[in-house]
Scaffold this motif. Structure first.
Motif, PDB file in Angstrom:
ATOM      1  N   MET A 169      10.086  68.882 -23.114  1.00  0.00           N
ATOM      2  CA  MET A 169      10.162  67.429 -22.485  1.00  0.00           C
ATOM      3  C   MET A 169       8.851  66.906 -21.868  1.00  0.00           C
ATOM      4  O   MET A 169       7.868  67.798 -21.836  1.00  0.00           O
ATOM      5  CB  MET A 169      11.333  67.675 -21.403  1.00  0.00           C
ATOM      6  N   GLU A 221       7.368  65.734 -13.187  1.00  0.00           N
ATOM      7  CA  GLU A 221       8.058  64.811 -13.462  1.00  0.00           C
ATOM      8  C   GLU A 221       7.609  64.046 -14.796  1.00  0.00           C
ATOM      9  O   GLU A 221       6.298  64.153 -15.025  1.00  0.00           O
ATOM     10  CB  GLU A 221       8.587  63.660 -12.441  1.00  0.00           C
ATOM     11  N   ASP A 222       8.533  63.204 -15.557  1.00  0.00           N
ATOM     12  CA  ASP A 222       8.125  62.728 -16.664  1.00  0.00           C
ATOM     13  C   ASP A 222       7.440  61.004 -16.022  1.00  0.00           C
ATOM     14  O   ASP A 222       8.215  60.425 -15.471  1.00  0.00           O
ATOM     15  CB  ASP A 222       9.369  62.195 -17.208  1.00  0.00           C
ATOM     16  N   LEU A 272       8.263  44.437  -4.678  1.00  0.00           N
ATOM     17  CA  LEU A 272       8.615  45.650  -5.511  1.00  0.00           C
ATOM     18  C   LEU A 272       7.960  46.682  -5.377  1.00  0.00           C
ATOM     19  O   LEU A 272       7.959  47.974  -5.167  1.00  0.00           O
ATOM     20  CB  LEU A 272       8.967  45.431  -6.932  1.00  0.00           C
ATOM     21  N   ASN A 277       9.963  54.743  -2.069  1.00  0.00           N
ATOM     22  CA  ASN A 277      10.017  55.362  -3.035  1.00  0.00           C
ATOM     23  C   ASN A 277      11.287  54.820  -4.182  1.00  0.00           C
ATOM     24  O   ASN A 277      11.568  55.666  -4.741  1.00  0.00           O
ATOM     25  CB  ASN A 277      10.271  56.971  -3.056  1.00  0.00           C
ATOM     26  N   ILE A 309      14.179  52.289 -12.664  1.00  0.00           N
ATOM     27  CA  ILE A 309      15.762  52.004 -12.844  1.00  0.00           C
ATOM     28  C   ILE A 309      15.932  51.112 -14.073  1.00  0.00           C
ATOM     29  O   ILE A 309      16.700  51.379 -14.882  1.00  0.00           O
ATOM     30  CB  ILE A 309      16.173  51.259 -11.567  1.00  0.00           C
ATOM     31  N   TYR A 317      13.939  50.972 -16.514  1.00  0.00           N
ATOM     32  CA  TYR A 317      13.664  52.094 -17.674  1.00  0.00           C
ATOM     33  C   TYR A 317      14.929  53.139 -17.999  1.00  0.00           C
ATOM     34  O   TYR A 317      15.394  53.070 -19.287  1.00  0.00           O
ATOM     35  CB  TYR A 317      12.543  53.030 -17.190  1.00  0.00           C
ATOM     36  N   ALA A 318      15.506  53.358 -17.166  1.00  0.00           N
ATOM     37  CA  ALA A 318      16.571  54.332 -17.272  1.00  0.00           C
ATOM     38  C   ALA A 318      17.806  53.461 -17.920  1.00  0.00           C
ATOM     39  O   ALA A 318      18.639  54.011 -18.642  1.00  0.00           O
ATOM     40  CB  ALA A 318      16.808  54.825 -15.830  1.00  0.00           C
ATOM     41  N   GLN A 319      17.986  52.226 -17.341  1.00  0.00           N
ATOM     42  CA  GLN A 319      19.224  51.543 -17.817  1.00  0.00           C
ATOM     43  C   GLN A 319      18.883  51.077 -19.340  1.00  0.00           C
ATOM     44  O   GLN A 319      19.859  51.394 -20.273  1.00  0.00           O
ATOM     45  CB  GLN A 319      19.278  50.127 -17.140  1.00  0.00           C
ATOM     46  N   ARG A 322      19.317  54.129 -21.541  1.00  0.00           N
ATOM     47  CA  ARG A 322      20.918  54.312 -21.544  1.00  0.00           C
ATOM     48  C   ARG A 322      21.793  53.436 -22.605  1.00  0.00           C
ATOM     49  O   ARG A 322      22.526  54.102 -23.230  1.00  0.00           O
ATOM     50  CB  ARG A 322      21.566  54.197 -20.184  1.00  0.00           C
ATOM     51  N   LEU A 343      13.895  57.493 -25.799  1.00  0.00           N
ATOM     52  CA  LEU A 343      13.426  58.488 -24.764  1.00  0.00           C
ATOM     53  C   LEU A 343      12.310  59.411 -25.438  1.00  0.00           C
ATOM     54  O   LEU A 343      12.435  59.707 -26.823  1.00  0.00           O
ATOM     55  CB  LEU A 343      14.435  59.488 -24.639  1.00  0.00           C
ATOM     56  N   ARG A 346      11.128  62.153 -25.590  1.00  0.00           N
ATOM     57  CA  ARG A 346      11.155  63.468 -25.693  1.00  0.00           C
ATOM     58  C   ARG A 346      12.540  63.822 -26.180  1.00  0.00           C
ATOM     59  O   ARG A 346      13.290  63.060 -26.346  1.00  0.00           O
ATOM     60  CB  ARG A 346      10.818  63.937 -24.324  1.00  0.00           C
ATOM     61  N   ALA A 394      18.142  66.470 -23.400  1.00  0.00           N
ATOM     62  CA  ALA A 394      18.739  67.925 -22.823  1.00  0.00           C
ATOM     63  C   ALA A 394      19.756  68.268 -23.366  1.00  0.00           C
ATOM     64  O   ALA A 394      20.564  67.629 -23.929  1.00  0.00           O
ATOM     65  CB  ALA A 394      18.950  67.649 -21.273  1.00  0.00           C
ATOM     66  N   ALA A 406      20.792  56.174 -12.275  1.00  0.00           N
ATOM     67  CA  ALA A 406      19.735  55.534 -12.768  1.00  0.00           C
ATOM     68  C   ALA A 406      18.684  56.541 -12.805  1.00  0.00           C
ATOM     69  O   ALA A 406      17.531  56.100 -13.236  1.00  0.00           O
ATOM     70  CB  ALA A 406      19.123  54.167 -11.945  1.00  0.00           C
ATOM     71  N   THR A 431      16.536  59.090 -14.496  1.00  0.00           N
ATOM     72  CA  THR A 431      16.420  59.653 -15.823  1.00  0.00           C
ATOM     73  C   THR A 431      15.991  61.060 -15.618  1.00  0.00           C
ATOM     74  O   THR A 431      16.680  61.666 -16.502  1.00  0.00           O
ATOM     75  CB  THR A 431      15.313  59.020 -16.560  1.00  0.00           C
ATOM     76  N   ILE A 432      15.352  61.414 -15.045  1.00  0.00           N
ATOM     77  CA  ILE A 432      14.852  62.957 -14.938  1.00  0.00           C
ATOM     78  C   ILE A 432      15.853  63.574 -14.358  1.00  0.00           C
ATOM     79  O   ILE A 432      15.923  65.187 -14.716  1.00  0.00           O
ATOM     80  CB  ILE A 432      13.338  63.045 -13.983  1.00  0.00           C
ATOM     81  N   THR A 479      17.612  64.390 -17.561  1.00  0.00           N
ATOM     82  CA  THR A 479      17.302  65.021 -18.745  1.00  0.00           C
ATOM     83  C   THR A 479      16.570  66.187 -18.443  1.00  0.00           C
ATOM     84  O   THR A 479      16.411  67.214 -19.332  1.00  0.00           O
ATOM     85  CB  THR A 479      16.224  64.030 -19.357  1.00  0.00           C
ATOM     86  N   PRO A 492      19.797  70.110 -16.509  1.00  0.00           N
ATOM     87  CA  PRO A 492      19.841  71.337 -17.307  1.00  0.00           C
ATOM     88  C   PRO A 492      19.284  72.496 -16.676  1.00  0.00           C
ATOM     89  O   PRO A 492      19.617  73.666 -17.042  1.00  0.00           O
ATOM     90  CB  PRO A 492      19.037  70.858 -18.584  1.00  0.00           C
ATOM     91  N   MET A 497      14.488  60.519  -0.081  1.00  0.00           N
ATOM     92  CA  MET A 497      13.993  59.119  -0.540  1.00  0.00           C
ATOM     93  C   MET A 497      13.742  59.183  -1.770  1.00  0.00           C
ATOM     94  O   MET A 497      13.162  58.076  -2.086  1.00  0.00           O
ATOM     95  CB  MET A 497      12.679  58.943   0.513  1.00  0.00           C
TER      96      MET A 497
END
Lengths: 157, 138
Positions: A5, A83-84, A124, A132, A138, A140-142, A145, A151, A153, A156, B55, B57-58, B61, B65, B98
């Protein structure tokens, strides 16, 4: 399982520097811009900075500032996490696109719209800087999804 | 001085978008699913609190795991509790979470011994559990 990943050692301080620059320039630019409208041309400069940072690390001005000055001088401490970085790059891209749109409105003379877009970016950036909360991540994740973004990589298992 | 409205309009736009998203997500606040079922005797063994969110992602993924592979090697008495911050925000506030993912290692008395902000590998968590008092397998 983890090694396939895009999880790398990632220094969040680079993001913090970027957010600090955005907030500072936008807020000061706005205040000055109330009396001196041409200062709005700082927004295209910020847009170029953001989009260049997404395009290549070597063009990432906040990163260079951090690595060459702020970190060696001990002004900003490293915050390395595993992290990614892709969601953060996407968030920067979103900020860059907003500022590019603001730049178009600067060129066309619609300064109110330009500053509204800039303030959205600043707000933002503040959320991410102080709490944070990365709204671009968020998004990006949506988008991943619902399949609009691939993705970068292997999924999982 | 119409420009004075710019910050107010921006905040209104962000607030409106947040309220819209919140109202749309109202019915979806269920747990993503426990990685490991809570053990009955978690007060006698170290444990891991895994803070995640829809939300993140990490989380889905990588962290999940990693926790699965960790859980497969642990004594069944070791609890790995998954906490969705949208479902249990008070717990996230209590531990001052946070950023996601966050994993927190507790010792057998429930005291925090380690906090990992961001992705933590199974190896790191295993070491922290041992330091928190987890018996090392012979």
């Amino acid at each position: 399982m983890i090694s396939d990943m895009a999880i790398v050692a990632f220094d969040r301080s680079v993001l913090k520097v970027n957010q600090a620059i955005l907030m500072t320039v936008i807020v000061i630019g706005y205040v000055v811009g109330l009396a001196y409208h041409p200062i709005a041309w700082a927004l295209p400069v910020l847009a170029v900075m953001m989009l260049a940072a997404v395009a290549s690390p070597s063009l990432n001005v906040p990163r260079l500032l951090y690595l060459r000055w702020l970190k060696p001088a001990g002004i900003v401490k490293p915050r390395v996490v595993q992290e990614d970085p892709a969601p953060h790059r996407f968030a920067q891209l979103v900020g860059g696109v907003f500022l590019a749109a603001a730049s178009v409105f600067v060129i066309t003379g619609l300064l109110l719209v330009a500053w509204v877009l800039a303030w959205i970016v600043a707000a933002l950036a503040f959320l991410n800087f102080a709490f944070n909360i990365c709204v671009g991540c968020i998004m990006y994740a949506q988008l991943v999804r619902i399949g609009l973004l691939p993705l970068s990589r292997q999924p999982a298992r | 001085m119409i420009l004075l409205l710019a910050p107010l309009i921006a905040i209104a736009v962000i607030g409106g978008a947040a309220l819209l998203l919140r109202s749309q997500k109202g019915g979806q606040r269920e747990l993503v699913g426990s990685v490991v079922e809570p053990a009955a005797n978690h007060h006698q063994m170290p444990s891991v609190l895994y803070f995640t969110g829809e939300a993140c992602t990490i989380c889905h993924t990588a962290q999940r795991p990693a926790l699965r592979s960790l859980a497969a090697t642990l004594d069944p008495g070791i609890e790995i509790r998954q906490i969705d911050i949208a479902v249990e925000p008070e717990l996230a506030r209590q531990y001052r979470v946070m950023s996601l993912p966050t994993t927190i290692v507790l010792d057998s008395a429930g005291q925090v011994t380690d906090i990992n902000v961001g992705f933590a590998t199974a190896e790191v968590l295993r070491r922290q559990l041992v330091e928190a008092g987890m018996p090392v397998a012979a």
